[in-house]
Enzyme design. Structure first.
Site, PDB file in Angstrom:
ATOM      1  N   HIS A 153      -9.592   9.736  47.515  1.00 30.88           N
ATOM      2  CA  HIS A 153      -9.117   9.212  48.502  1.00 30.88           C
ATOM      3  C   HIS A 153      -8.416   9.979  50.090  1.00 30.88           C
ATOM      4  O   HIS A 153      -8.882  10.120  51.250  1.00 30.88           O
ATOM      5  CB  HIS A 153      -9.758   8.059  48.805  1.00 30.88           C
ATOM      6  N   ARG A 198     -17.143  18.131  72.936  1.00 25.23           N
ATOM      7  CA  ARG A 198     -17.970  16.498  71.374  1.00 25.23           C
ATOM      8  C   ARG A 198     -17.592  17.403  69.640  1.00 25.23           C
ATOM      9  O   ARG A 198     -17.084  16.491  69.586  1.00 25.23           O
ATOM     10  CB  ARG A 198     -19.637  17.004  71.431  1.00 25.23           C
ATOM     11  N   ARG A 246     -11.192  14.627  42.454  1.00 24.97           N
ATOM     12  CA  ARG A 246     -11.761  14.116  43.111  1.00 24.97           C
ATOM     13  C   ARG A 246     -10.350  12.987  43.694  1.00 24.97           C
ATOM     14  O   ARG A 246     -10.062  12.290  42.920  1.00 24.97           O
ATOM     15  CB  ARG A 246     -12.475  13.512  42.647  1.00 24.97           C
ATOM     16  N   TYR A 260     -20.670  16.841  62.490  1.00 26.53           N
ATOM     17  CA  TYR A 260     -21.450  18.284  62.979  1.00 26.53           C
ATOM     18  C   TYR A 260     -22.041  17.890  64.275  1.00 26.53           C
ATOM     19  O   TYR A 260     -21.541  17.702  64.989  1.00 26.53           O
ATOM     20  CB  TYR A 260     -22.761  18.149  61.697  1.00 26.53           C
ATOM     21  N   LYS A 280     -20.078  12.400  65.339  1.00 24.01           N
ATOM     22  CA  LYS A 280     -21.062  12.903  64.154  1.00 24.01           C
ATOM     23  C   LYS A 280     -20.774  13.239  63.815  1.00 24.01           C
ATOM     24  O   LYS A 280     -20.250  14.415  63.514  1.00 24.01           O
ATOM     25  CB  LYS A 280     -21.096  14.410  66.211  1.00 24.01           C
ATOM     26  N   GLU A 288     -29.324   2.709  69.439  1.00 28.10           N
ATOM     27  CA  GLU A 288     -30.017   4.451  69.963  1.00 28.10           C
ATOM     28  C   GLU A 288     -30.837   4.134  68.806  1.00 28.10           C
ATOM     29  O   GLU A 288     -31.532   3.394  67.798  1.00 28.10           O
ATOM     30  CB  GLU A 288     -29.103   4.908  69.827  1.00 28.10           C
TER      31      GLU A 288
END
Ligand code: PMP
Length: 280
Positions: A102, A51, A100, A32, A145, A177
């Site tokens: 992996h 980014r 579903r 995101y 991110k 951070e």
């Protein structure tokens, strides 16, 4: 007006729906971005899109749009929202794969963009943060991110449960951070922030603040520091897109400096207010 774009459709945000088999939902398999809009103009669009491209490449999601297409889409989103000051949220997930598993499927990525009205802080409204320090137990790719922010949420909410506003994380004795921000310290008018690595997000606001402070004549170094050095600082700040630059006035119940907004913070914060509103 709040607005959402989902896979080609423009919708009210609460009308946008995704499949339960979307890997963003099932696995947190998504990246995101959050971009600021001031006076109808997207600020720092290029570094945010760069980014995003890097995050997508790191997690091997095929880029769904080119840079020019992203830019056009975000411009249209801002126009449709009719907001002057807003935050744009972009999320790209690996898309739907069923059943579903992996193992990655071959579905197209899910693309979500929202625009939400937002007023940035002022000198008067900037929060004066009291934080705790916490062990950074996140994964070792905090530079990507990703939407999987469960650890950040756990650490922040534990801090709030203990009466703090947030937490500054420490790994191997070094400050990394905030739970959703980068950290700066100031000692004798010299500004320091942890260097870029895989252990922290390379914040766009961090870069902007470094440049703003240097333009004001401050020396800024990107080097590691630990808890003791942070507690002995004259000022501590957190930077992030929505937060801009916020003073931390207390850590673990101890005051930082005089326990109030510092003069270097004020100067950098004010210079940033001008910078973000300058039309290039
Ligand atoms: N670190 C973390 C963990 C974050 O979530 C954020 C904000 N999303 C930041 C730093 C600051 O990044 P930026 O300045 O690009 O908003």
């Amino acid at each position: 007006m709040e607005i959402a774009y989902l896979n080609g459709d423009w919708l009210a945000p609460d009308a946008a729906k995704i499949s339960i088999f979307d890997r963003g939902f099932m696995f947190g398999d998504a990246v995101y971005e959050v971009l600021p809009v001031y006076q109808g103009r997207i600020f720092t669009e290029v570094p945010h899109l760069e980014r995003l491209a890097r995050s997508l490449a790191e997690v091997r999601i095929a880029p769904p749009l080119t840079m020019a297409e992203w830019s056009a889409l975000l411009g249209e989103a801002v126009d449709r929202s009719q907001e002057a000051d807003a935050l744009i949220y972009i999320q790209v997930s690996r898309g739907v794969s069923m059943p579903r598993s992996h193992v990655y499927g071959d579905g197209a990525p899910t693309v979500l963009v929202t625009v939400t009205p937002f007023q940035g802080p002022t000198i008067e409204t900037a929060p004066q943060l009291r934080v705790k320090t916490a062990e950074d137990f996140r994964w070792l790719r905090a530079d990507i991110k990703v939407t999987s922010l469960i650890a950040n949420g756990m650490i922040k909410n534990q801090a709030i449960a203990e009466g703090y506003d947030d937490a500054i994380m420490i790994r191997d004795g070094k400050v990394t951070e905030g739970t959703s921000s980068n950290v700066f310290i100031v000692k004798d008018e010299v500004i320091k922030t942890p260097p870029k690595s895989e252990r922290l997000l390379h914040g766009i606001t961090r870069d902007e603040m470094i440049e703003t402070a240097r333009e004001l004549g401050y020396s800024v170094t990107e080097s590691a520091f630990g808890l003791e050095e942070m507690l002995a600082a004259d000022e501590v700040w957190l930077s992030a897109t929505g937060l801009e630059l916020a003073p931390v006035v207390g850590i673990n119940g101890e005051p930082i400096g005089r326990g109030e907004q510092g003069p270097v913070w004020r100067e950098v914060f004010e210079a940033y207010q001008t910078r973000k509103r300058v039309i290039e």
